[in-house]
Design a protein around this motif. Structure first.
Motif, mmCIF file in Angstrom:
data_model
loop_
_atom_site.group_PDB
_atom_site.id
_atom_site.type_symbol
_atom_site.label_atom_id
_atom_site.label_comp_id
_atom_site.label_asym_id
_atom_site.label_seq_id
_atom_site.Cartn_x
_atom_site.Cartn_y
_atom_site.Cartn_z
ATOM 1 N N PHE A 164 0.835 -1.212 0.000
ATOM 2 C CA PHE A 164 0.000 0.000 0.000
ATOM 3 C C PHE A 164 0.865 1.255 0.000
ATOM 4 C CE2 PHE A 164 -3.887 -2.177 0.467
ATOM 5 C CZ PHE A 164 -3.772 -3.156 1.447
ATOM 6 N N TRP A 168 0.401 6.163 3.142
ATOM 7 C CA TRP A 168 -0.590 5.981 2.093
ATOM 8 C C TRP A 168 -1.680 7.049 2.223
ATOM 9 C CZ3 TRP A 168 -3.601 4.616 6.105
ATOM 10 C CH2 TRP A 168 -3.147 3.650 7.019
ATOM 11 N N PHE A 170 -5.634 7.626 0.728
ATOM 12 C CA PHE A 170 -6.686 6.933 -0.023
ATOM 13 C C PHE A 170 -8.001 7.695 0.020
ATOM 14 C CE2 PHE A 170 -9.126 4.956 3.464
ATOM 15 C CZ PHE A 170 -8.223 5.038 4.526
ATOM 16 N N ASP A 178 -9.874 -2.947 -2.842
ATOM 17 C CA ASP A 178 -10.284 -3.087 -1.456
ATOM 18 C C ASP A 178 -11.395 -2.090 -1.126
ATOM 19 O OD1 ASP A 178 -9.189 -4.333 1.304
ATOM 20 O OD2 ASP A 178 -9.996 -2.319 1.583
ATOM 21 N N ALA A 180 -11.880 -0.342 1.349
ATOM 22 C CA ALA A 180 -11.436 0.932 1.945
ATOM 23 C C ALA A 180 -11.375 2.018 0.879
ATOM 24 C CB ALA A 180 -10.069 0.751 2.607
ATOM 25 N N TYR A 181 -11.135 1.587 -0.369
ATOM 26 C CA TYR A 181 -10.992 2.537 -1.488
ATOM 27 C C TYR A 181 -12.337 2.730 -2.184
ATOM 28 C CZ TYR A 181 -6.016 1.878 -0.662
ATOM 29 O OH TYR A 181 -4.770 1.830 -0.071
ATOM 30 N N HIS A 189 -13.023 -3.951 12.308
ATOM 31 C CA HIS A 189 -12.062 -4.987 11.888
ATOM 32 C C HIS A 189 -10.660 -4.579 12.289
ATOM 33 C CE1 HIS A 189 -11.838 -1.914 8.764
ATOM 34 N NE2 HIS A 189 -10.608 -2.334 8.538
ATOM 35 N N THR A 190 -9.759 -5.546 12.207
ATOM 36 C CA THR A 190 -8.328 -5.228 12.272
ATOM 37 C C THR A 190 -7.769 -5.444 10.868
ATOM 38 O OG1 THR A 190 -7.671 -7.500 12.840
ATOM 39 C CG2 THR A 190 -8.117 -5.988 14.678
ATOM 40 N N ASP A 191 -6.733 -4.709 10.548
ATOM 41 C CA ASP A 191 -6.145 -4.824 9.210
ATOM 42 C C ASP A 191 -5.131 -5.961 9.122
ATOM 43 O OD1 ASP A 191 -5.919 -1.522 7.632
ATOM 44 O OD2 ASP A 191 -7.612 -2.633 8.501
ATOM 45 N N ASN A 192 -4.822 -6.346 7.885
ATOM 46 C CA ASN A 192 -3.694 -7.219 7.552
ATOM 47 C C ASN A 192 -3.789 -8.644 8.102
ATOM 48 O OD1 ASN A 192 -1.377 -4.526 8.375
ATOM 49 N ND2 ASN A 192 -2.740 -4.663 6.656
ATOM 50 N N TYR A 194 -4.191 -11.047 6.521
ATOM 51 C CA TYR A 194 -3.599 -11.852 5.444
ATOM 52 C C TYR A 194 -2.068 -11.741 5.402
ATOM 53 C CZ TYR A 194 -4.377 -7.089 4.042
ATOM 54 O OH TYR A 194 -4.447 -5.715 4.070
ATOM 55 N N GLN A 202 -1.755 1.295 13.442
ATOM 56 C CA GLN A 202 -2.269 1.944 12.247
ATOM 57 C C GLN A 202 -2.597 3.398 12.594
ATOM 58 O OE1 GLN A 202 -5.791 1.621 8.800
ATOM 59 N NE2 GLN A 202 -5.498 -0.053 10.223
ATOM 60 N N ASN A 278 -11.277 -9.877 10.881
ATOM 61 C CA ASN A 278 -11.677 -9.143 9.680
ATOM 62 C C ASN A 278 -12.563 -10.079 8.867
ATOM 63 O OD1 ASN A 278 -11.843 -7.985 7.084
ATOM 64 N ND2 ASN A 278 -10.052 -6.717 7.565
ATOM 65 N N ASP A 281 -11.866 -9.957 4.795
ATOM 66 C CA ASP A 281 -10.657 -10.490 4.134
ATOM 67 C C ASP A 281 -10.429 -11.948 4.481
ATOM 68 O OD1 ASP A 281 -8.797 -7.373 4.564
ATOM 69 O OD2 ASP A 281 -10.440 -7.933 3.249
ATOM 70 N N TYR A 348 1.254 2.410 8.569
ATOM 71 C CA TYR A 348 1.335 1.298 9.521
ATOM 72 C C TYR A 348 2.673 1.382 10.256
ATOM 73 C CZ TYR A 348 -2.412 -1.196 6.899
ATOM 74 O OH TYR A 348 -3.588 -1.575 6.285
HETATM 75 C C1 LIG Z 1 -5.157 1.289 5.300
HETATM 76 N N1 LIG Z 1 -5.129 1.109 3.854
HETATM 77 C C2 LIG Z 1 -6.132 1.937 3.223
HETATM 78 C C3 LIG Z 1 -3.807 1.410 3.320
HETATM 79 C C4 LIG Z 1 -5.288 -0.265 3.455
HETATM 80 C C5 LIG Z 1 -6.532 -0.854 3.855
HETATM 81 C C6 LIG Z 1 -6.409 -2.307 3.748
HETATM 82 C C7 LIG Z 1 -7.701 -2.911 4.090
HETATM 83 C C8 LIG Z 1 -7.661 -4.385 4.172
HETATM 84 N N2 LIG Z 1 -8.991 -4.849 3.864
HETATM 85 C C9 LIG Z 1 -7.279 -4.761 5.596
HETATM 86 O O1 LIG Z 1 -8.174 -4.777 6.424
HETATM 87 O O2 LIG Z 1 -6.111 -4.991 5.863
#
Ligand SMILES: C[N+](C)(C)CCCC[C@H](N)C(=O)O
Ligand SMILES: O=C(O)CCC(=O)C(=O)O
Length: 365
Positions: A164, A168, A170, A178, A180-181, A189-192, A194, A202, A278, A281, A348
């Motif tokens: 990203f 970043w 957005f 995604d 978010a965009y 949720h929590t990010d990442n 994956y 964050q 999340n 994802d 992040y």
């Molecule tokens: C934060 N930023 C817009 C860069 C990325 C968002 C990533 C969102 C992804 N669905 C997740 O939850 O990790």
């Protein structure tokens, strides 16, 4: 085994002699500048024995069968034992689990301003201490630009580079595949989930929102929610600490997968470590037999119902000039749908960099 008796406390301890030899702190065994051992483990004789040992005040001296001589601080030996490590770990990071009313009572501890942050290291330490305790802080008086957002964040932490970007920005422009965009609603949720290692922190800074409504953010303390789940639905807590859930992110040129339980606890103390939650994802859920699916989904629904409770949600409209910085291993975040032109900037921070900073500042062990 070697029996130690602490001359001051009277405590006794049976020590594995190889462990004790392997923890010699002298300059021949340990590079005192780099804190690295100078030897390969295989260099130590498997049958190394303490031929002689004696106490002098708080020191313990050993003459080893391989000819080496060691002297130890007795407190180092006693403090390095499992039960003391567990006891210290549970006490040392005093966290404050919160719901909306608790966090609002403590909001004064969460707000910092960029001029203060730049002026004194003490404010940086207070910010990191609040981030450890509450999992969320705000940096106010930041010009609403990506550059100043980056400057503010770098006052405290190095930034984590992902596909990203390092910083970043957005909006609803589909720069990534995604939600978010987009302008759509995003549940807590929590990010990442994956990534092999989800971002530790964050940061989000709403640098513009014009010609429209909505876009409020909301935050939920996953530590409090997990404690509630364990209290109200112990079987669900057990399932979500055990069952591996695949996270997945796919876009052109990227395909990230990582599988782990939704709730991660410390294997020694059982304390909360991470919430990986999340529902968007998620990859194909294929880690339990069909006969166990009902139990898993019931457990996940029970967790989500607590997350969605009104009293857990801290909802606020992020305004230009204020950065929110939160613990992505603990605090869930979400966004209401919005209209108009809304631009967010952020970054992040790696978990290890967050914890290292807190350790260097003496906030955690
Ligand atoms: C934060 N930023 C817009 C860069 C990325 C968002 C990533 C969102 C992804 N669905 C997740 O939850 O990790
Ligand atoms: O747009 C926002 O305020 C948050 C977006 C989000 O949840 C994310 O990027 O993970």
């Amino acid at each position: 085994m070697l029996l130690l008796n602490h001359p001051k406390t009277g405590e006794s301890l049976e020590i594995n002699e190889f462990w004790l030899r392997d923890h010699c702190r002298c300059g021949e065994c340990l590079n005192l500048e780099t804190n690295q051992r100078r030897y390969d483990l295989l260099d130590l004789p498997v049958d190394v024995r303490a031929l002689e040992s004696k106490y002098i005040l708080e020191k313990f001296f050993v003459q080893w069968s391989d000819g080496h001589q060691s002297s130890y601080d007795l407190d180092f030996i006693f403090d390095s034992q499992l039960e003391r490590v567990i006891r210290r770990r549970s006490k040392s990071t005093s966290l404050t689990p919160w719901n909306r009313s608790i966090v609002l009572q403590n909001e004064r501890h969460l707000r910092f301003s960029l001029p203060q942050l730049v002026a004194t290291d003490e404010v940086v330490k207070s910010l990191v201490a609040s981030l450890v305790r509450y999992g969320i802080v705000f940096i106010d008086d930041v010009a609403p630009t990506p550059t100043m957002t980056e400057l503010a964040l770098r006052c405290v932490f190095p930034l984590m580079k992902t596909f990203f970007g390092e910083m970043w920005t957005f909006s609803d422009k589909q720069d990534h595949a995604d939600t978010a965009y987009t302008k759509l609603y995003l549940g807590s949720h929590t990010d990442n989930t994956y990534f092999c290692d989800a971002a530790g922190l964050q940061a989000l800074h709403c640098i513009e929102h014009s010609g429209g409504t909505g876009g409020e953010n909301f935050f939920v303390d996953g530590l409090h929610v997990v404690h509630e789940l364990r209290r109200r639905f112990p079987p669900a807590y057990e399932v979500l600490c055990r069952v591996q859930v695949p996270g997945e992110y796919i876009e052109e040129g990227e395909h990230h997968c990582f599988t782990a339980p939704i709730i991660r606890v410390d294997p020694l103390s059982g304390d909360f470590v991470q919430l990986r939650l999340n529902v968007y994802d998620r990859g194909v859920f294929d880690t339990v037999p069909q006969s166990e699916m009902a139990d898993f989904y019931d457990s996940l629904r029970q967790l989500l119902q607590i997350v969605r409770e009104e009293q857990q949600q801290w909802s606020l409209k992020m305004l230009p000039g204020s950065i929110v910085l939160f613990d992505n291993w603990r605090v869930l975040h979400g966004r209401q749908a919005y209209t108009g032109r809304r631009t967010m900037s952020g970054a992040y921070v790696q978990r290890t960099d967050f914890l290292s900073k807190a350790r260097v500042l003496g906030i955690i062990e």
